[in-house]
Motif scaffolding. Sequence first.
Motif, PDB file in Angstrom:
ATOM      1  N   TRP A   1      -6.242  -3.780  11.374  1.00  0.00           N
ATOM      2  CA  TRP A   1      -5.153  -3.287  12.242  1.00  0.00           C
ATOM      3  C   TRP A   1      -5.475  -3.491  13.732  1.00  0.00           C
ATOM      4  O   TRP A   1      -4.674  -4.104  14.460  1.00  0.00           O
TER       5      TRP A   1
ATOM      6  N   ARG B   1      -2.597   8.353  10.738  1.00  0.00           N
ATOM      7  CA  ARG B   1      -4.006   7.972  10.560  1.00  0.00           C
ATOM      8  C   ARG B   1      -4.926   8.869  11.398  1.00  0.00           C
ATOM      9  O   ARG B   1      -5.840   8.391  12.082  1.00  0.00           O
TER      10      ARG B   1
ATOM     11  N   GLY C   1       7.076   3.961   8.321  1.00  0.00           N
ATOM     12  CA  GLY C   1       7.072   2.804   9.201  1.00  0.00           C
ATOM     13  C   GLY C   1       8.028   1.744   8.678  1.00  0.00           C
ATOM     14  O   GLY C   1       8.711   1.935   7.672  1.00  0.00           O
ATOM     15  N   GLY C   2       8.011   0.606   9.397  1.00  0.00           N
ATOM     16  CA  GLY C   2       8.950  -0.473   9.100  1.00  0.00           C
ATOM     17  C   GLY C   2       8.853  -0.989   7.678  1.00  0.00           C
ATOM     18  O   GLY C   2       9.867  -1.311   7.056  1.00  0.00           O
ATOM     19  N   LEU C   3       7.634  -1.054   7.161  1.00  0.00           N
ATOM     20  CA  LEU C   3       7.484  -1.636   5.830  1.00  0.00           C
ATOM     21  C   LEU C   3       8.235  -0.824   4.784  1.00  0.00           C
ATOM     22  O   LEU C   3       9.066  -1.350   4.049  1.00  0.00           O
TER      23      LEU C   3
ATOM     24  N   ASN D   1       0.841  -1.198   0.000  1.00  0.00           N
ATOM     25  CA  ASN D   1       0.000   0.000   0.000  1.00  0.00           C
ATOM     26  C   ASN D   1       0.877   1.249   0.000  1.00  0.00           C
ATOM     27  O   ASN D   1       0.741   2.123  -0.832  1.00  0.00           O
ATOM     28  N   ARG D   2       1.800   1.326   0.938  1.00  0.00           N
ATOM     29  CA  ARG D   2       2.665   2.507   1.083  1.00  0.00           C
ATOM     30  C   ARG D   2       3.921   2.272   0.252  1.00  0.00           C
ATOM     31  O   ARG D   2       4.559   1.222   0.374  1.00  0.00           O
TER      32      ARG D   2
ATOM     33  N   ARG E   1       5.204   6.082  15.605  1.00  0.00           N
ATOM     34  CA  ARG E   1       4.003   6.729  15.077  1.00  0.00           C
ATOM     35  C   ARG E   1       3.000   6.820  16.223  1.00  0.00           C
ATOM     36  O   ARG E   1       2.994   5.965  17.120  1.00  0.00           O
TER      37      ARG E   1
ATOM     38  N   HIS F   1       3.591  -7.675   7.880  1.00  0.00           N
ATOM     39  CA  HIS F   1       4.462  -6.871   8.743  1.00  0.00           C
ATOM     40  C   HIS F   1       3.889  -6.681  10.142  1.00  0.00           C
ATOM     41  O   HIS F   1       4.570  -6.128  11.006  1.00  0.00           O
ATOM     42  N   THR F   2       2.646  -7.066  10.343  1.00  0.00           N
ATOM     43  CA  THR F   2       2.022  -6.919  11.663  1.00  0.00           C
ATOM     44  C   THR F   2       1.996  -8.289  12.351  1.00  0.00           C
ATOM     45  O   THR F   2       2.263  -9.304  11.719  1.00  0.00           O
TER      46      THR F   2
ATOM     47  N   ASN G   1      -7.523  -0.276   8.359  1.00  0.00           N
ATOM     48  CA  ASN G   1      -7.049   0.364   9.601  1.00  0.00           C
ATOM     49  C   ASN G   1      -8.075   0.497  10.717  1.00  0.00           C
ATOM     50  O   ASN G   1      -7.723   0.874  11.840  1.00  0.00           O
TER      51      ASN G   1
ATOM     52  N   TYR H   1      -8.607   1.871   3.064  1.00  0.00           N
ATOM     53  CA  TYR H   1      -7.474   2.219   3.928  1.00  0.00           C
ATOM     54  C   TYR H   1      -7.928   2.545   5.349  1.00  0.00           C
ATOM     55  O   TYR H   1      -7.526   1.917   6.321  1.00  0.00           O
TER      56      TYR H   1
ATOM     57  N   ASP I   1       1.799  -6.980   3.393  1.00  0.00           N
ATOM     58  CA  ASP I   1       0.968  -6.420   4.460  1.00  0.00           C
ATOM     59  C   ASP I   1      -0.548  -6.554   4.308  1.00  0.00           C
ATOM     60  O   ASP I   1      -1.072  -6.900   3.266  1.00  0.00           O
ATOM     61  N   TYR I   2      -1.194  -6.225   5.427  1.00  0.00           N
ATOM     62  CA  TYR I   2      -2.617  -6.520   5.633  1.00  0.00           C
ATOM     63  C   TYR I   2      -3.547  -5.792   4.679  1.00  0.00           C
ATOM     64  O   TYR I   2      -4.690  -6.195   4.522  1.00  0.00           O
TER      65      TYR I   2
END
Length: 459
Positions: free
Chosen positions: A87, A303, A22-24, A9-10, A265, A156-157, A83, A78, A132-133
Amino acid sequence: MSKLIVVSNRVARPGGGSGSEGGLSVGVNAAMKERGGVWFGWNGKIENKNTNELNSYESGNINYVTVGLSKSEYNDYYKGYANSVLWPAFHHRPELMDYHESDLQGYLKVNIKFANLLRPLIDDDDVIWIHDYHLIPLGEILRKMGVNNPIGFFLHTPFPPQDLLRAIPGYKKILEALMEYDLVGFHTETDRRCFTGGVMHGLDGRELNMGRLSTGRAQTRSGVYPIGIETDNVSEMSGKGKRSTEYTRLRDSLSDRKLIIGVDRLDYSKGLMHRFKAFEGLLKNYPEFLRKVVYLQISPTSRGDVEAYHELAEQIDRLAGHIIGTYADFDWMPIRYINRGFRRATVFAMYQLARVGFVTPLRDGMNLVAKEYLAAQNPEDPGVLVLSKMAGAAAELDAALIVNPYDSQNVSKVLKQALKMPLDERIDRWQHCMEILKRNNIYAWQENFMTDLLAEAQR
Ligand code: F6P
């Protein structure tokens, strides 16, 4: 020649850093620099109309291909299902889920949109790696379009245990979609086991050898690939960051006070309320630290249009105000709390100034801040990492001071221990962690995943 197509996504486009990556995006960016390829995803913009227009941009060996989201796509996919449903549930906070039927539909629609746009970019010998999710259904949709290339997925989560998983509206779709990948990767064995449990109970599946799972209709392999960092690069960048005025101003403002640093974050999974209370406990129970420490918490807003994040921001503002009002003096502020990000090099330099890296999420897939804090330290005078056992990183970094983030009183005690730790113990612990970080670096993450993905796809 076969190319790698990464989808997330990102997308971390060069020069686009806001300081809240973030980490991703950090991890994938580092892994892609080595191998190159196409990086496909959202361009981060919310458009007034539906758009399928692709923006393509080449930098180094990476071709960034991105697309915008309309307001309703953004809201349902999103902000909505990704989220406000996945999430919170994946981070063990089902009470924060806020589900509407349109969310799941919108989530699937955006995954179909991504698949339609991606399809023409895929050549027969390409390898596809989805992250990712946000994009769990994408592989299954591509398969239905006739894509037979190796397709891997990395989460990643954390992945939730079965009892929590089944509280998610649409969870069977999520499990079925994951079963369509050749390989599904997680940060920790705990997450992989939760996935296995989900498939066994939710889909009546069976566990085979080597992490393989079967439902009769579909078969996938699951594995553990803890994401790493570029250790040398972090250390080099922390050197460069020392040339920034922010670093100099922070250093000069501390005089001989010890610095505790947290960088997250602004997210409820990061445990900031508990962390602030633990810091307050340090001041209250160990007054020897009054005027002797400064806790700097850097938390860029994230967010901000999701309700749960608003409430959290207000609660933390109140608690920070309370601690400052109770303990501050006219020439000393115990907490410096900042809702914006800084350049990565500056943050890494700040890590080196800090005697304690304070990383206490309530739940976290990996947490790269913990790893970057360590890699940024001066080997001759390293700081101490206080790390939550609920972060994926704790499975590797057992020489850090591992804490239960829910036990604020104990965290206060451990903070004290960290602040008083003698140099030889700090060096021993740091060296032990660094050996692991160097071995499990970002390149190992990418290579191990790719090797297993290709092997599995060839079976
Ligand atoms: O896996 C979680 C993640 O993708 C992280 O890499 C990052 O911390 C965060 O989510 C980014 O969130 P967002 O893309 O919503 O800013």
